[in-house]
Design a protein around this motif. Structure first.
Motif, PDB file in Angstrom:
ATOM      1  N   LYS A  86     -11.098  -2.132   4.337  1.00 52.15           N
ATOM      2  CA  LYS A  86      -9.795  -2.099   3.668  1.00 52.15           C
ATOM      3  C   LYS A  86      -8.818  -1.207   4.434  1.00 52.15           C
ATOM      4  O   LYS A  86      -7.663  -1.590   4.661  1.00 52.15           O
ATOM      5  CB  LYS A  86      -9.947  -1.620   2.226  1.00 52.15           C
ATOM      6  CG  LYS A  86      -8.647  -1.614   1.465  1.00 52.15           C
ATOM      7  CD  LYS A  86      -8.843  -1.201   0.030  1.00 52.15           C
ATOM      8  CE  LYS A  86      -7.512  -1.189  -0.711  1.00 52.15           C
ATOM      9  NZ  LYS A  86      -7.662  -0.738  -2.083  1.00 52.15           N
ATOM     10  N   ASP A 136      -8.035  -2.897   8.048  1.00 52.29           N
ATOM     11  CA  ASP A 136      -7.280  -4.149   8.051  1.00 52.29           C
ATOM     12  C   ASP A 136      -5.991  -4.098   7.237  1.00 52.29           C
ATOM     13  O   ASP A 136      -5.313  -5.113   7.097  1.00 52.29           O
ATOM     14  CB  ASP A 136      -8.183  -5.303   7.643  1.00 52.29           C
ATOM     15  CG  ASP A 136      -9.041  -5.751   8.817  1.00 52.29           C
ATOM     16  OD1 ASP A 136      -9.363  -4.906   9.675  1.00 52.29           O
ATOM     17  OD2 ASP A 136      -9.366  -6.947   8.898  1.00 52.29           O
ATOM     18  N   THR A 137      -5.642  -2.932   6.734  1.00 55.48           N
ATOM     19  CA  THR A 137      -4.307  -2.723   6.181  1.00 55.48           C
ATOM     20  C   THR A 137      -3.515  -1.772   7.068  1.00 55.48           C
ATOM     21  O   THR A 137      -2.426  -1.332   6.704  1.00 55.48           O
ATOM     22  CB  THR A 137      -4.360  -2.191   4.728  1.00 55.48           C
ATOM     23  OG1 THR A 137      -5.108  -0.974   4.693  1.00 55.48           O
ATOM     24  CG2 THR A 137      -4.957  -3.221   3.784  1.00 55.48           C
ATOM     25  N   MET A 148       0.125  -4.175  12.342  1.00 55.34           N
ATOM     26  CA  MET A 148       0.762  -4.261  11.023  1.00 55.34           C
ATOM     27  C   MET A 148       2.262  -3.938  11.089  1.00 55.34           C
ATOM     28  O   MET A 148       3.001  -4.283  10.181  1.00 55.34           O
ATOM     29  CB  MET A 148       0.046  -3.371  10.017  1.00 55.34           C
ATOM     30  CG  MET A 148      -1.381  -3.806   9.729  1.00 55.34           C
ATOM     31  SD  MET A 148      -1.527  -5.516   9.145  1.00 55.34           S
ATOM     32  CE  MET A 148      -0.867  -5.340   7.505  1.00 55.34           C
ATOM     33  N   ASP A 160       3.923  -8.391   7.136  1.00 53.01           N
ATOM     34  CA  ASP A 160       3.373  -9.041   5.941  1.00 53.01           C
ATOM     35  C   ASP A 160       1.877  -9.325   6.103  1.00 53.01           C
ATOM     36  O   ASP A 160       1.285 -10.035   5.296  1.00 53.01           O
ATOM     37  CB  ASP A 160       4.119 -10.349   5.634  1.00 53.01           C
ATOM     38  CG  ASP A 160       3.881 -11.427   6.688  1.00 53.01           C
ATOM     39  OD1 ASP A 160       3.490 -11.088   7.844  1.00 53.01           O
ATOM     40  OD2 ASP A 160       4.082 -12.615   6.374  1.00 53.01           O
ATOM     41  N   GLY A 161       1.267  -8.760   7.146  1.00 54.63           N
ATOM     42  CA  GLY A 161      -0.143  -9.013   7.433  1.00 54.63           C
ATOM     43  C   GLY A 161      -1.047  -8.707   6.253  1.00 54.63           C
ATOM     44  O   GLY A 161      -0.868  -7.709   5.565  1.00 54.63           O
ATOM     45  N   HIS A 162      -1.988  -9.602   6.030  1.00 59.87           N
ATOM     46  CA  HIS A 162      -2.960  -9.418   4.948  1.00 59.87           C
ATOM     47  C   HIS A 162      -4.215 -10.224   5.265  1.00 59.87           C
ATOM     48  O   HIS A 162      -4.203 -11.076   6.151  1.00 59.87           O
ATOM     49  CB  HIS A 162      -2.360  -9.845   3.603  1.00 59.87           C
ATOM     50  CG  HIS A 162      -1.947 -11.279   3.565  1.00 59.87           C
ATOM     51  ND1 HIS A 162      -0.770 -11.727   4.125  1.00 59.87           N
ATOM     52  CD2 HIS A 162      -2.562 -12.371   3.058  1.00 59.87           C
ATOM     53  CE1 HIS A 162      -0.681 -13.028   3.956  1.00 59.87           C
ATOM     54  NE2 HIS A 162      -1.747 -13.453   3.307  1.00 59.87           N
ATOM     55  N   TYR A 163      -5.282  -9.943   4.550  1.00 54.65           N
ATOM     56  CA  TYR A 163      -6.548 -10.608   4.801  1.00 54.65           C
ATOM     57  C   TYR A 163      -7.140 -11.126   3.498  1.00 54.65           C
ATOM     58  O   TYR A 163      -6.801 -10.658   2.411  1.00 54.65           O
ATOM     59  CB  TYR A 163      -7.546  -9.662   5.483  1.00 54.65           C
ATOM     60  CG  TYR A 163      -7.909  -8.478   4.611  1.00 54.65           C
ATOM     61  CD1 TYR A 163      -8.944  -8.558   3.672  1.00 54.65           C
ATOM     62  CD2 TYR A 163      -7.210  -7.289   4.688  1.00 54.65           C
ATOM     63  CE1 TYR A 163      -9.264  -7.489   2.850  1.00 54.65           C
ATOM     64  CE2 TYR A 163      -7.520  -6.216   3.875  1.00 54.65           C
ATOM     65  CZ  TYR A 163      -8.544  -6.322   2.962  1.00 54.65           C
ATOM     66  OH  TYR A 163      -8.850  -5.268   2.144  1.00 54.65           O
ATOM     67  N   PHE A 197      -7.258 -13.458   8.520  1.00 55.04           N
ATOM     68  CA  PHE A 197      -6.074 -12.609   8.585  1.00 55.04           C
ATOM     69  C   PHE A 197      -4.853 -13.501   8.743  1.00 55.04           C
ATOM     70  O   PHE A 197      -4.862 -14.435   9.551  1.00 55.04           O
ATOM     71  CB  PHE A 197      -6.170 -11.628   9.762  1.00 55.04           C
ATOM     72  CG  PHE A 197      -5.005 -10.686   9.836  1.00 55.04           C
ATOM     73  CD1 PHE A 197      -5.017  -9.488   9.144  1.00 55.04           C
ATOM     74  CD2 PHE A 197      -3.885 -11.006  10.587  1.00 55.04           C
ATOM     75  CE1 PHE A 197      -3.941  -8.616   9.200  1.00 55.04           C
ATOM     76  CE2 PHE A 197      -2.801 -10.146  10.649  1.00 55.04           C
ATOM     77  CZ  PHE A 197      -2.826  -8.950   9.958  1.00 55.04           C
ATOM     78  N   SER A 198      -3.815 -13.211   7.980  1.00 55.37           N
ATOM     79  CA  SER A 198      -2.566 -13.968   8.063  1.00 55.37           C
ATOM     80  C   SER A 198      -1.412 -12.997   8.237  1.00 55.37           C
ATOM     81  O   SER A 198      -1.425 -11.901   7.672  1.00 55.37           O
ATOM     82  CB  SER A 198      -2.341 -14.778   6.785  1.00 55.37           C
ATOM     83  OG  SER A 198      -3.396 -15.678   6.571  1.00 55.37           O
ATOM     84  N   GLY A 199      -0.433 -13.414   9.035  1.00 57.21           N
ATOM     85  CA  GLY A 199       0.751 -12.591   9.214  1.00 57.21           C
ATOM     86  C   GLY A 199       1.804 -13.334  10.008  1.00 57.21           C
ATOM     87  O   GLY A 199       1.487 -14.267  10.762  1.00 57.21           O
TER      88      GLY A 199
END
Length: 138
Positions: free
Chosen positions: A13, A16-17, A58, A63-66, A86-88
């Protein structure tokens, strides 16, 4: 819940944030190593370098998130595998090029190895070329 499960979840967490090494180091041995057979990460050798790269990413993809698709524990080998997507969208910093406004949805797996209750090594399995192409970087 085993301690490696909790540590892996908390590390994942934070990493990846984009929290960077300042936060992620609490879950790792001081000399924790990193490997990946992916071009953008090829020269990174430590988890400190990788977690700081994620901090940079980031800022590029704000807006990156998983989404975690699978989380598996191998107690006998003292490792945890996490499969995520992962999307962004590149709307942030002017790196590695001016913002493209393009989005990636990229699959990846972390294999996290432990020494006791601390992470000693992580391997990232990732098709970086696919993500770079989607973002308009390649």
């Amino acid at each position: 819940m085993s301690s490696i499960v909790e540590v892996a979840q908390n590390f994942f967490k934070a990493c990846d944030t984009g929290k960077g090494w300042e936060v992620c180091s609490a879950y790792c041995t001081p000399a924790a190593t990193f490997t990946a057979q992916a071009e953008p990460l090829a020269n990174l050798r430590t988890l400190q370098e990788y977690t700081n790269w994620m901090n940079w990413l980031m800022k590029v993809l704000p807006d990156g998130h998983y989404v975690v698709k699978s989380f598996a524990v191998d107690e006998g080998r003292q490792n945890v595998s996490v499969f995520g997507v992962f999307s962004g969208t590149h709307t942030g910093k002017d790196e590695p090029c001016p913002p493209t406004g393009k989005t990636t949805h990229t699959d990846y797996v972390y294999v996290i190895e432990f020494a006791g209750d601390k992470i000693r090594h992580m391997t990232k399995i990732w098709n970086a070329g696919w993500a770079m192409k989607e973002l308009g970087w390649g």
